[in-house]
Design a protein around this motif. Structure first.
Motif, PDB file in Angstrom:
ATOM      1  N   ALA A 224       0.814  -1.221   0.000  1.00 61.47           N
ATOM      2  CA  ALA A 224       0.000   0.000   0.000  1.00 61.47           C
ATOM      3  C   ALA A 224       0.843   1.264   0.000  1.00 61.47           C
ATOM      4  CB  ALA A 224      -0.932   0.008   1.201  1.00 61.47           C
ATOM      5  N   THR A 225       2.116   1.154   0.366  1.00 61.31           N
ATOM      6  CA  THR A 225       2.962   2.340   0.340  1.00 61.31           C
ATOM      7  C   THR A 225       3.201   2.827  -1.081  1.00 61.31           C
ATOM      8  OG1 THR A 225       5.035   1.080   0.305  1.00 61.31           O
ATOM      9  CG2 THR A 225       4.162   1.714   2.474  1.00 61.31           C
ATOM     10  N   GLU A 226       3.030   1.959  -2.068  1.00 64.91           N
ATOM     11  CA  GLU A 226       3.312   2.342  -3.456  1.00 64.91           C
ATOM     12  C   GLU A 226       2.160   2.117  -4.425  1.00 64.91           C
ATOM     13  OE1 GLU A 226       5.950   3.903  -4.906  1.00 64.91           O
ATOM     14  OE2 GLU A 226       6.488   4.215  -2.820  1.00 64.91           O
ATOM     15  N   PHE A 227       1.210   1.265  -4.097  1.00 64.03           N
ATOM     16  CA  PHE A 227       0.184   0.887  -5.062  1.00 64.03           C
ATOM     17  C   PHE A 227      -1.207   1.211  -4.515  1.00 64.03           C
ATOM     18  CE2 PHE A 227       3.826  -2.006  -5.551  1.00 64.03           C
ATOM     19  CZ  PHE A 227       4.192  -1.683  -6.837  1.00 64.03           C
ATOM     20  N   ASP A 228      -1.992   1.958  -5.306  1.00 58.28           N
ATOM     21  CA  ASP A 228      -3.317   2.396  -4.866  1.00 58.28           C
ATOM     22  C   ASP A 228      -4.272   1.231  -4.659  1.00 58.28           C
ATOM     23  OD1 ASP A 228      -2.611   5.066  -4.847  1.00 58.28           O
ATOM     24  OD2 ASP A 228      -3.210   5.382  -6.935  1.00 58.28           O
ATOM     25  N   GLY A 229      -4.249   0.238  -5.541  1.00 58.88           N
ATOM     26  CA  GLY A 229      -5.136  -0.921  -5.385  1.00 58.88           C
ATOM     27  C   GLY A 229      -4.880  -1.645  -4.077  1.00 58.88           C
ATOM     28  N   ALA A 230      -3.618  -1.801  -3.724  1.00 56.85           N
ATOM     29  CA  ALA A 230      -3.267  -2.464  -2.465  1.00 56.85           C
ATOM     30  C   ALA A 230      -3.690  -1.613  -1.276  1.00 56.85           C
ATOM     31  CB  ALA A 230      -1.770  -2.740  -2.410  1.00 56.85           C
ATOM     32  N   LYS A 231      -3.674  -0.299  -1.450  1.00 56.83           N
ATOM     33  CA  LYS A 231      -4.094   0.592  -0.356  1.00 56.83           C
ATOM     34  C   LYS A 231      -5.575   0.395  -0.054  1.00 56.83           C
ATOM     35  CE  LYS A 231      -3.110   5.098   1.335  1.00 56.83           C
ATOM     36  NZ  LYS A 231      -2.200   6.185   1.145  1.00 56.83           N
ATOM     37  N   LYS A 232      -6.395   0.256  -1.103  1.00 58.15           N
ATOM     38  CA  LYS A 232      -7.826   0.032  -0.910  1.00 58.15           C
ATOM     39  C   LYS A 232      -8.076  -1.310  -0.220  1.00 58.15           C
ATOM     40  CE  LYS A 232      -9.126   2.763  -4.920  1.00 58.15           C
ATOM     41  NZ  LYS A 232      -9.647   2.734  -6.276  1.00 58.15           N
ATOM     42  N   VAL A 233      -7.403  -2.342  -0.673  1.00 59.88           N
ATOM     43  CA  VAL A 233      -7.563  -3.675  -0.078  1.00 59.88           C
ATOM     44  C   VAL A 233      -7.071  -3.674   1.358  1.00 59.88           C
ATOM     45  CG1 VAL A 233      -6.821  -6.091  -0.225  1.00 59.88           C
ATOM     46  CG2 VAL A 233      -7.429  -4.850  -2.307  1.00 59.88           C
ATOM     47  N   SER A 234      -5.956  -3.004   1.607  1.00 60.05           N
ATOM     48  CA  SER A 234      -5.410  -2.940   2.959  1.00 60.05           C
ATOM     49  C   SER A 234      -6.366  -2.230   3.903  1.00 60.05           C
ATOM     50  CB  SER A 234      -4.063  -2.221   2.938  1.00 60.05           C
ATOM     51  OG  SER A 234      -3.506  -2.141   4.232  1.00 60.05           O
ATOM     52  N   THR A 235      -6.991  -1.171   3.449  1.00 62.56           N
ATOM     53  CA  THR A 235      -7.952  -0.433   4.277  1.00 62.56           C
ATOM     54  C   THR A 235      -9.132  -1.334   4.639  1.00 62.56           C
ATOM     55  OG1 THR A 235      -7.331   1.631   3.211  1.00 62.56           O
ATOM     56  CG2 THR A 235      -9.434   1.605   4.373  1.00 62.56           C
ATOM     57  N   LYS A 236      -9.638  -2.095   3.661  1.00 65.02           N
ATOM     58  CA  LYS A 236     -10.757  -3.007   3.924  1.00 65.02           C
ATOM     59  C   LYS A 236     -10.334  -4.141   4.853  1.00 65.02           C
ATOM     60  CE  LYS A 236     -13.192  -2.115  -0.381  1.00 65.02           C
ATOM     61  NZ  LYS A 236     -13.647  -2.650  -1.665  1.00 65.02           N
TER      62      LYS A 236
END
Length: 102
Positions: free
Chosen positions: A82-94
Motif C-alpha cells: 500500500a505504500t506504493e500501489f493504490d489498489g493495495a491501499k484500498k484492499v489494505s484499508t478493507k
C-alpha cells in the motif's frame, strides 16, 4: 516509585525520540522524492516494494492454516504494498477494517 529526576529523564527521552522520528521521516520522504524524479530508479524501487510486499502476503497466506500469525503477516504485506500501489491501499484499508471489527 519514581523521583523527579526520573520523570525529567523520561520526558527528555520522549522529546529526543520524537525529534529523531521526525528527522527520519523527513529523510525518508526526501529520499523517496529523489527516487521518484528518476524514472529508472522509480521503476526499480516500485518493483522491489512489489516483490517484498507480494512475498510477504504470499508467506502470510501459506501460514494462515498453521498456528501462528499468518493473517497478520499477510496484512503486513498488504501494508508494504500500500505504500506504493493504490489498489493495495484500498484492499489494505478493507482488511484492516475487517480485522478491527472481529
Amino acid at each position: 516509585m519514581t523521583t523527579e529526576s526520573d520523570n525529567t529523564g523520561r520526558t527528555t527521552a520522549k522529546r529526543v525520540g520524537r525529534a529523531m522520528g521526525r528527522a527520519a521521516g523527513s529523510a525518508a520522504r526526501s529520499t523517496r522524492e529523489t527516487i521518484r524524479r528518476n524514472p529508472t530508479a522509480n521503476r526499480v524501487y516500485r518493483t522491489g516494494v512489489g516483490v517484498v510486499g507480494g512475498g510477504t502476503v504470499a508467506l502470510g497466506v501459506v501460514l494462515i492454516p498453521l498456528l501462528g500469525p499468518g493473517s497478520l503477516i499477510a496484512v503486513g504485506g498488504l501494508a508494504v504494498l500500500a505504500t506504493e500501489f493504490d489498489g493495495a491501499k484500498k484492499v489494505s484499508t478493507k482488511a484492516n477494517a475487517a480485522a478491527k471489527s472481529e
